[in-house]
Enzyme design. Structure first.
Site, short mmCIF file in Angstrom:
data_model
loop_
_atom_site.label_atom_id
_atom_site.label_comp_id
_atom_site.label_asym_id
_atom_site.label_seq_id
_atom_site.Cartn_x
_atom_site.Cartn_y
_atom_site.Cartn_z
N ARG A 62 -0.49 -9.12 13.27
CA ARG A 62 -1.09 -8.13 12.36
C ARG A 62 -1.90 -8.83 11.26
O ARG A 62 -2.97 -8.35 10.87
CB ARG A 62 0.00 -7.25 11.73
CG ARG A 62 0.59 -6.25 12.73
CD ARG A 62 1.96 -5.75 12.32
NE ARG A 62 1.98 -5.00 11.09
CZ ARG A 62 3.09 -4.73 10.41
NH1 ARG A 62 4.26 -5.15 10.84
NH2 ARG A 62 3.02 -4.04 9.29
N ARG A 97 -9.97 0.37 8.46
CA ARG A 97 -9.51 -0.98 8.79
C ARG A 97 -10.59 -1.78 9.50
O ARG A 97 -10.35 -2.93 9.85
CB ARG A 97 -8.31 -0.88 9.73
CG ARG A 97 -6.99 -0.92 9.03
CD ARG A 97 -5.95 -0.65 10.08
NE ARG A 97 -4.79 -1.46 9.91
CZ ARG A 97 -3.67 -1.01 9.34
NH1 ARG A 97 -3.59 0.21 8.88
NH2 ARG A 97 -2.64 -1.79 9.26
N LYS A 149 0.84 -1.21 0.00
CA LYS A 149 0.00 0.00 0.00
C LYS A 149 0.87 1.26 0.00
O LYS A 149 0.67 2.17 -0.80
CB LYS A 149 -0.94 0.02 1.24
CG LYS A 149 -1.83 -1.21 1.35
CD LYS A 149 -2.73 -1.17 2.57
CE LYS A 149 -2.00 -1.19 3.91
NZ LYS A 149 -1.28 -2.44 4.20
N ARG A 174 11.80 -5.62 5.55
CA ARG A 174 11.59 -4.20 5.18
C ARG A 174 12.52 -3.29 5.97
O ARG A 174 12.76 -3.48 7.16
CB ARG A 174 10.15 -3.79 5.44
CG ARG A 174 9.93 -2.30 5.19
CD ARG A 174 8.47 -1.92 5.16
NE ARG A 174 7.77 -2.27 6.36
CZ ARG A 174 6.45 -2.10 6.52
NH1 ARG A 174 5.72 -1.63 5.53
NH2 ARG A 174 5.88 -2.45 7.65
N ARG A 194 11.13 -1.12 11.45
CA ARG A 194 10.00 -0.77 12.31
C ARG A 194 9.86 -1.76 13.47
O ARG A 194 10.11 -2.95 13.31
CB ARG A 194 8.70 -0.76 11.49
CG ARG A 194 8.38 0.59 10.90
CD ARG A 194 7.22 0.60 9.93
NE ARG A 194 6.02 -0.14 10.31
CZ ARG A 194 4.92 -0.20 9.55
NH1 ARG A 194 4.88 0.44 8.40
NH2 ARG A 194 3.88 -0.90 9.95
P1 AP5 Z 1 4.90 -1.60 1.97
O1 AP5 Z 1 4.53 -0.84 0.75
O2 AP5 Z 1 5.66 -0.93 3.03
O3 AP5 Z 1 3.60 -2.36 2.53
P2 AP5 Z 1 2.29 -1.78 3.24
O4 AP5 Z 1 1.12 -2.42 2.58
O5 AP5 Z 1 2.33 -0.30 3.32
O6 AP5 Z 1 2.50 -2.48 4.67
P3 AP5 Z 1 2.45 -1.89 6.15
O7 AP5 Z 1 3.18 -2.87 7.01
O8 AP5 Z 1 2.91 -0.47 6.20
O9 AP5 Z 1 0.95 -1.97 6.41
P4 AP5 Z 1 0.26 -2.08 7.73
O10 AP5 Z 1 -1.12 -1.94 7.25
O11 AP5 Z 1 0.52 -3.30 8.56
O12 AP5 Z 1 0.93 -0.92 8.60
P5 AP5 Z 1 0.45 0.54 8.95
O13 AP5 Z 1 1.62 1.41 9.02
O14 AP5 Z 1 -0.71 0.94 8.11
O15 AP5 Z 1 5.74 -2.89 1.48
C1 AP5 Z 1 6.23 -3.84 2.41
C2 AP5 Z 1 7.60 -4.36 1.99
O16 AP5 Z 1 7.46 -5.10 0.77
C3 AP5 Z 1 8.63 -3.26 1.69
O17 AP5 Z 1 9.88 -3.71 2.11
C4 AP5 Z 1 8.60 -3.11 0.15
O18 AP5 Z 1 9.84 -2.69 -0.36
C5 AP5 Z 1 8.26 -4.54 -0.26
N1 AP5 Z 1 7.47 -4.61 -1.49
C6 AP5 Z 1 6.46 -3.78 -1.87
N2 AP5 Z 1 5.95 -4.16 -3.05
C7 AP5 Z 1 6.66 -5.28 -3.42
C8 AP5 Z 1 6.61 -6.14 -4.55
N3 AP5 Z 1 5.73 -5.96 -5.54
N4 AP5 Z 1 7.47 -7.19 -4.59
C9 AP5 Z 1 8.37 -7.39 -3.57
N5 AP5 Z 1 8.48 -6.59 -2.49
C10 AP5 Z 1 7.62 -5.54 -2.42
O19 AP5 Z 1 -0.13 0.31 10.44
C11 AP5 Z 1 0.72 -0.02 11.51
C12 AP5 Z 1 -0.10 -0.18 12.80
O20 AP5 Z 1 -0.73 1.10 13.13
C13 AP5 Z 1 -1.26 -1.18 12.74
O21 AP5 Z 1 -0.82 -2.51 13.00
C14 AP5 Z 1 -2.19 -0.63 13.82
O22 AP5 Z 1 -1.75 -0.98 15.11
C15 AP5 Z 1 -2.05 0.88 13.65
N6 AP5 Z 1 -3.03 1.45 12.71
C16 AP5 Z 1 -2.77 2.05 11.52
N7 AP5 Z 1 -3.90 2.43 10.91
C17 AP5 Z 1 -4.91 2.04 11.73
C18 AP5 Z 1 -6.33 2.12 11.63
N8 AP5 Z 1 -6.94 2.66 10.55
N9 AP5 Z 1 -7.07 1.61 12.64
C19 AP5 Z 1 -6.47 1.08 13.74
N10 AP5 Z 1 -5.14 0.96 13.89
C20 AP5 Z 1 -4.36 1.44 12.89
MG MG Z 2 2.56 1.09 4.94
#
Ligand code: AP5
Ligand code: MG
Length: 223
Positions: free
Chosen positions: A173, A88, A13, A127, A162
């Protein structure tokens, strides 16, 4: 254009949002990034949120809904936005509909990025993220390594791992995603908004698929 990127942790994402910003000139709104900034600043909200984030659980709905309400009211979101990591839960999606109705707008597309779970674990445990919050570029030690180890190609910032990118938290997660977030695919399918894509392959190929979907006219069946 108001876009939601939906997908499990590590689906890409953030990676795709950063590329879409350059094309559409609309902001990425990531609740994860906003929460991590609050953790770094040591605010009351950040301290409380960190416990949920480190456990792989969701921060309570009322906290993130408040964050989104404030963020989407800002001037730069008027021409559109890319939501990354919000909503979410179904209550978050319902609250978002109300916030947007109040602003006189609505969601145009929900791109749902599908990647199998073991690939997500490999992606997240490898990552590395740029510490410079204004950049925040993601790398992967194997798939997309930086040119110089530990240094961001884009801004020269330091890369870090992270706190929630360890295998135990990643698996929590994933369980949270399956239980609380995956039902949103049904929620938005009913509204005719979901555009599913396979999130496996090169980052550029996936980006081109998303851009193609966003450019295509919607058919009358809502698909
Ligand atoms: P990346 O693009 O970083 O993936 P992402 O989908 O953004 O994953 P996140 O881990 O950031 O999502 P998340 O939803 O768990 O975390 P968030 O910060 O939102 O890619 C991942 C890796 O893969 C990278 O190394 C990249 O280089 C690689 N990659 C990408 N594309 C690729 C490809 N095609 N091929 C190979 N490799 C590839 O949330 C964190 C925490 O915050 C949550 O757990 C929760 O506690 C809280 N939180 C956030 N939002 C909310 C909400 N709305 N409600 C409640 N709690 C929330
Ligand atoms: Mg992200």
């Amino acid at each position: 254009m108001n876009l939601i990127l939906l997908g499990g942790p590590g689906a890409g994402k953030g990676t795709q949002a950063k590329k879409l910003i350059d094309l559409y000139h609309i902001p990425q709104v990531s609740t994860g990034d906003i929460l991590r900034a609050a953790v770094k600043e040591g605010t009351e909200m950040g301290r409380k949120a960190k416990e949920f984030m480190d456990a792989g659980k969701l921060v309570p709905d009322e906290v993130v809904i408040g964050i989104i309400k404030d963020r989407l009211a800002q001037a730069d979101a008027k021409k559109g936005f890319i939501l990354d990591g919000f909503p979410r839960t179904v209550p978050q999606a319902e609250a978002l509909d109300k916030v947007l109705a109040g602003l006189g707008t609505k969601i145009d597309h929900v791109v749902s990025i599908d990647v199998d779970e073991e690939a997500l674990v490999t992606r997240l445990t490898g990552r590395r993220t740029c510490k410079n919050a204004a950049c925040g570029q993601m790398f992967h030690v194997k798939f997309t390594p930086p040119k110089k180890a530990g240094i961001c190609d884009k801004c020269g910032g330091e890369l870090y791992q992270r706190d929630d990118d360890n295998e135990t938290t990643v698996r929590n997660r994933l369980a949270t995603y399956n239980q609380a977030t995956a039902p949103l695919i049904g929620y938005y399918t009913q509204k005719g908004l979901v555009r599913p894509i396979k999130g496996v392959g090169s980052i550029d190929d996936i980006f081109n698929q998303i851009v193609g979907i966003l450019a295509a006219p919607k058919c009358s069946c809502g698909a």
